[in-house]
Design an enzyme around this catalytic site. Structure first.
Site, PDB file in Angstrom:
ATOM      1  N   CYS A  95       0.867  -1.175   0.000  1.00 54.39           N
ATOM      2  CA  CYS A  95       0.000   0.000   0.000  1.00 54.39           C
ATOM      3  C   CYS A  95       0.908   1.230   0.000  1.00 54.39           C
ATOM      4  CB  CYS A  95      -0.973  -0.016   1.179  1.00 54.39           C
ATOM      5  SG  CYS A  95      -0.193  -0.120   2.807  1.00 54.39           S
ATOM      6  N   TRP A  96       0.501   2.328   0.617  1.00 50.54           N
ATOM      7  CA  TRP A  96       1.317   3.548   0.581  1.00 50.54           C
ATOM      8  C   TRP A  96       2.485   3.470   1.560  1.00 50.54           C
ATOM      9  CZ3 TRP A  96       3.620   7.294  -1.491  1.00 50.54           C
ATOM     10  CH2 TRP A  96       4.030   8.436  -0.801  1.00 50.54           C
TER      11      TRP A  96
END
Length: 353
Positions: A95-96
């Protein structure tokens, strides 16, 4: 619990890269080859973020659970399908920041008995790796030449013969001029462009030379990363030349198949720099499909642009004058063979036969 891997180990592994960020995040930039399986839509992600800021973490997590719950079955089916396409290889999930979104998707994968790994630090750590890669020293060699000398075709022919290249124009979906985007897909963001360059450079770590076309810092709307651009400015330059007639034929081959209205529009965009007489003549030639006539009006303008860029390149005191090679009458493949035979271009060791 899924293995957490550093960016180097994550990229060196095999298996599908599953980017669980929202679609807008993925669209802005992603690891080349990654597949997007968003945990939240763009709207849902914004809603969770707002809840986190205004109410707190627990409320945001609870909202996230309520949003993801109905999607779990479909998310699970997709993970199983992608895993089945790469048997024996883990799902590489990120993800981020490498937090809850990737952790949740990895939990789902393992609940379904699927092998998974998570990128430590997420896409943020990947972006840091990309920019650091640009700052590393690379054996850059530049291929220069006026418009229509066939630089891109020559680069690709060199690549077919085992010479390491980075096709900046191909990665940017742009030929680098006012006409550069005609007939090509939409350009990526600068961030995505940087990611694409990094992926190619990472594969060329052992190359004795890496050839790039001499470009302006902007390739259309994509900007060459600062670290790489500085190295390009100081790199040795090979300038190729061809007779005007051959250059015109090359331009007609590329642009004569484009939409005439799009060509006319692109011509009008640079009308102030072309000048009124040259612009009028070019537009009249386009209107009657006189492609050689239209391209001839552009050559003088683009030659002056190229000469200006060449002068700027030569401002580095440490540079030796560019070597020139006349390729009159040679196809791209014959020219590539000549450059390799003369020792100007060197194949990567693994490509020698």
């Amino acid at each position: 619990m899924a293995d957490r891997q550093s960016i180097e180990a994550f990229l060196q592994s095999q298996g599908p890269v599953v980017d669980v960020r929202a679609p807008a995040e993925f669209e802005k930039g992603h690891i080349p080859g990654a597949k997007n399986l968003p945990l939240f839509s763009d709207l849902e992600r914004a809603e969770v973020g707002t809840t986190y800021k205004q109410v707190g973490r627990t409320a945001a997590v609870q909202l996230g659970l309520s949003l993801v719950g109905p999607k779990l079955a479909l998310l699970g089916e997709t993970l199983q399908e992608w895993s089945s396409q790469s048997p024996g290889q883990p799902l590489r999930i990120h993800c981020w920041r490498g937090g809850m979104r990737s952790g949740s998707m990895a939990w789902l994968a393992e609940t379904l008995n699927l092998q998974a790994m998570v990128l430590e630090g997420g896409y943020k750590s990947y972006r840091r790796w990309v920019l650091e890669l640009m700052e590393q020293p690379w054996p850059i060699h530049l291929l220069g030449g006026r418009t229509g000398t066939g630089k891109t075709d020559l680069l690709l022919a060199l690549a077919e013969r085992g010479v390491a290249i980075v096709d900046l124009e191909g990665l940017a979906h742009h030929r680098g001029s006012s006409f550069g985007g005609l007939g090509l897909p939409a350009q990526p963001s600068t961030e995505a462009f940087e990611n694409r360059i990094a992926a190619v450079l990472n594969e060329q770590r052992a190359a004795p030379q890496i050839w790039l076309e001499a470009e302006s810092v902007q390739v259309g709307r994509c900007r060459i990363p600062a670290g790489l651009w500085r190295q390009m400015q100081a790199a040795p330059l090979l300038e190729i030349t061809r007779p005007v007639a051959e250059r015109l034929d090359q331009l007609v081959e590329v642009y004569g198949v484009q939409d005439p209205d799009a060509l006319a529009e692109a011509t009008q965009r640079i009308a102030r720099r072309l000048g009124p007489q040259r612009t009028t003549t070019a537009l009249e030639a386009i209107a009657v499909r006189d492609w050689h006539g239209a391209c001839a009006q552009m050559l003088d303008y683009y030659d002056r642009c190229y000469d200006h860029e060449l002068e700027r390149h030569g401002q580095e005191e440490s540079l030796t004058p560019p070597e020139r090679r006349d390729l009159a009458g040679l196809s791209a493949t014959a020219a590539a063979d000549q450059l390799i035979a003369s020792g100007l271009a060197t194949r990567s060791a693994k490509q020698h036969h």
